[in-house]
Motif scaffolding. Structure first.
Motif, PDB file in Angstrom:
ATOM      1  N   THR A 197       0.836  -1.220   0.000  1.00 41.72           N
ATOM      2  CA  THR A 197       0.000   0.000   0.000  1.00 41.72           C
ATOM      3  C   THR A 197       0.865   1.262   0.000  1.00 41.72           C
ATOM      4  N   ASP A 198       2.183   1.113  -0.232  1.00 43.72           N
ATOM      5  CA  ASP A 198       3.093   2.256  -0.171  1.00 43.72           C
ATOM      6  C   ASP A 198       2.905   3.189  -1.368  1.00 43.72           C
ATOM      7  N   LYS A 199       3.553   4.347  -1.255  1.00 42.50           N
ATOM      8  CA  LYS A 199       3.576   5.329  -2.351  1.00 42.50           C
ATOM      9  C   LYS A 199       4.841   5.126  -3.170  1.00 42.50           C
ATOM     10  N   ASP A 201       7.238   6.871  -6.574  1.00 46.14           N
ATOM     11  CA  ASP A 201       7.450   8.068  -7.410  1.00 46.14           C
ATOM     12  C   ASP A 201       7.094   7.767  -8.859  1.00 46.14           C
ATOM     13  N   SER A 215       3.632  11.193  -8.075  1.00 45.25           N
ATOM     14  CA  SER A 215       3.682   9.954  -7.282  1.00 45.25           C
ATOM     15  C   SER A 215       2.354   9.226  -7.412  1.00 45.25           C
ATOM     16  N   LEU A 216       2.406   7.933  -7.211  1.00 47.36           N
ATOM     17  CA  LEU A 216       1.198   7.115  -7.176  1.00 47.36           C
ATOM     18  C   LEU A 216       0.985   6.650  -5.748  1.00 47.36           C
ATOM     19  N   ASP A 217      -0.158   6.973  -5.177  1.00 45.79           N
ATOM     20  CA  ASP A 217      -0.408   6.647  -3.768  1.00 45.79           C
ATOM     21  C   ASP A 217      -1.756   5.965  -3.554  1.00 45.79           C
ATOM     22  N   LYS A 218      -2.256   5.297  -4.587  1.00 45.15           N
ATOM     23  CA  LYS A 218      -3.567   4.647  -4.500  1.00 45.15           C
ATOM     24  C   LYS A 218      -3.471   3.114  -4.512  1.00 45.15           C
ATOM     25  N   CYS A 224      -2.643  -0.406  -8.195  1.00 50.10           N
ATOM     26  CA  CYS A 224      -2.951   1.031  -8.204  1.00 50.10           C
ATOM     27  C   CYS A 224      -3.641   1.384  -9.517  1.00 50.10           C
ATOM     28  N   GLN A 226      -5.000   4.871 -11.058  1.00 52.48           N
ATOM     29  CA  GLN A 226      -4.963   6.291 -10.705  1.00 52.48           C
ATOM     30  C   GLN A 226      -4.960   7.154 -11.965  1.00 52.48           C
ATOM     31  N   ASP A 243      10.285   2.915  -6.264  1.00 52.76           N
ATOM     32  CA  ASP A 243       9.915   2.902  -4.847  1.00 52.76           C
ATOM     33  C   ASP A 243      11.103   3.310  -3.979  1.00 52.76           C
ATOM     34  N   ARG A 244      10.926   3.338  -2.679  1.00 50.78           N
ATOM     35  CA  ARG A 244      11.953   3.853  -1.773  1.00 50.78           C
ATOM     36  C   ARG A 244      13.146   2.915  -1.642  1.00 50.78           C
TER      37      ARG A 244
END
Length: 257
Positions: A197-199, A201, A215-218, A224, A226, A243-244
């Motif tokens: 469920t993370d966000k 870039d 960013s995609l956060d859905k 996702c 979006q 991702d991070r």
């Protein structure tokens, strides 16, 4: 005439010098026939035997001769008493170990009888299983063997770590119009994709303008869907997510006109 009188008659005939021989004795039972090491109660050996008689003519009496002996294996037991029914009460020899023993009885006139493996002695830790309700053995006390615990699966509440997500997949993107919102679909891939469920870039290839949002956060359950928009036109436009942990994936090339 009863059997006891017949046996007594045979014994008296033998005592008076008759050539009638006495019958071979027989062990009927050993009670108990099993015990643990350290058992101190007397053992009863029941016989079917005609015991030799000693006749005292001066006193006018006939008595069964003493001298009956009992062995457990090669160890002789101490005889406490012999009752009128032919039951011997004996003490176990002190040196017996855990094993099954032949029980041998010798009468005073030399006649013998043996009960093969008639008595068993077991060690203290070889008793019966623990008794459960109503006296039914329950198989003893269960002790866990320390084997591997059942796999409880991934914990969905644990934060994502490196290696949980190994990549992303874009659904194909068709050509788009500049500045017009359109929907993209991105799917997470990896051991914990269903928990993702993370966000992440979102970026656009060089010289193709800007993308909004960045960013995609859905993401829900690793998926996702979006809406985004691109504010410049060009051919071979490519979107990229990162991702991070540095895991990246790119879309197909499409045109914005």
């Amino acid at each position: 005439m009863t059997r006891a009188l017949v046996a007594l008659g045979l014994m008296l005939l033998s005592a008076c010098g008759s050539n009638t021989s006495l019958p071979t004795p027989r062990i009927l039972s050993v009670e108990p026939d099993k015990a643990t090491i350290g058992f101190s109660e007397p053992i009863t050996v029941r016989l079917d035997a005609a015991f030799p008689i000693r006749v005292d003519y001066a006193e006018g009496q006939a008595q069964a001769r003493s001298g009956t002996r009992v062995w457990f294996g090669q160890w002789e037991a101490g005889v406490r008493e012999l009752d009128e029914q032919g039951a011997l009460s004996v003490d176990l020899p002190a040196d017996l170990g855990a094993a099954a023993y032949d029980v041998r009885v010798a009468l005073a006139d030399g006649r013998e009888t043996t009960s093969p493996r008639g008595f068993t002695l077991v060690s203290q830790d070889a008793g019966t299983p623990d008794a459960g309700p109503d006296g039914i053995p329950d198989g003893g006390v269960y002790v866990a063997d320390g084997g591997p615990e059942p796999d409880a699966g991934q914990d969905p509440t644990r934060p994502m770590g490196e290696g949980d997500i190994t990549g992303y997949e874009f659904e194909p993107i068709s050509d788009q119009d500049i500045g017009q919102p359109f929907t993209i679909t991105v799917r997470a891939v990896g051991p914990r994709a269903a928990d993702f469920t993370d966000k992440v870039d979102l970026s656009i290839s060089k010289n193709n303008g800007n993308v909004s949002p960045t960013s995609l956060d859905k993401f829900v359950g690793g998926l996702c869907v979006q809406s985004i928009a691109i504010d410049a036109q060009g051919a071979n436009v490519v979107l990229t997510v990162t991702d991070r942990f540095g895991v990246q994936a790119s879309s197909n090339a499409f045109k914005v006109k």
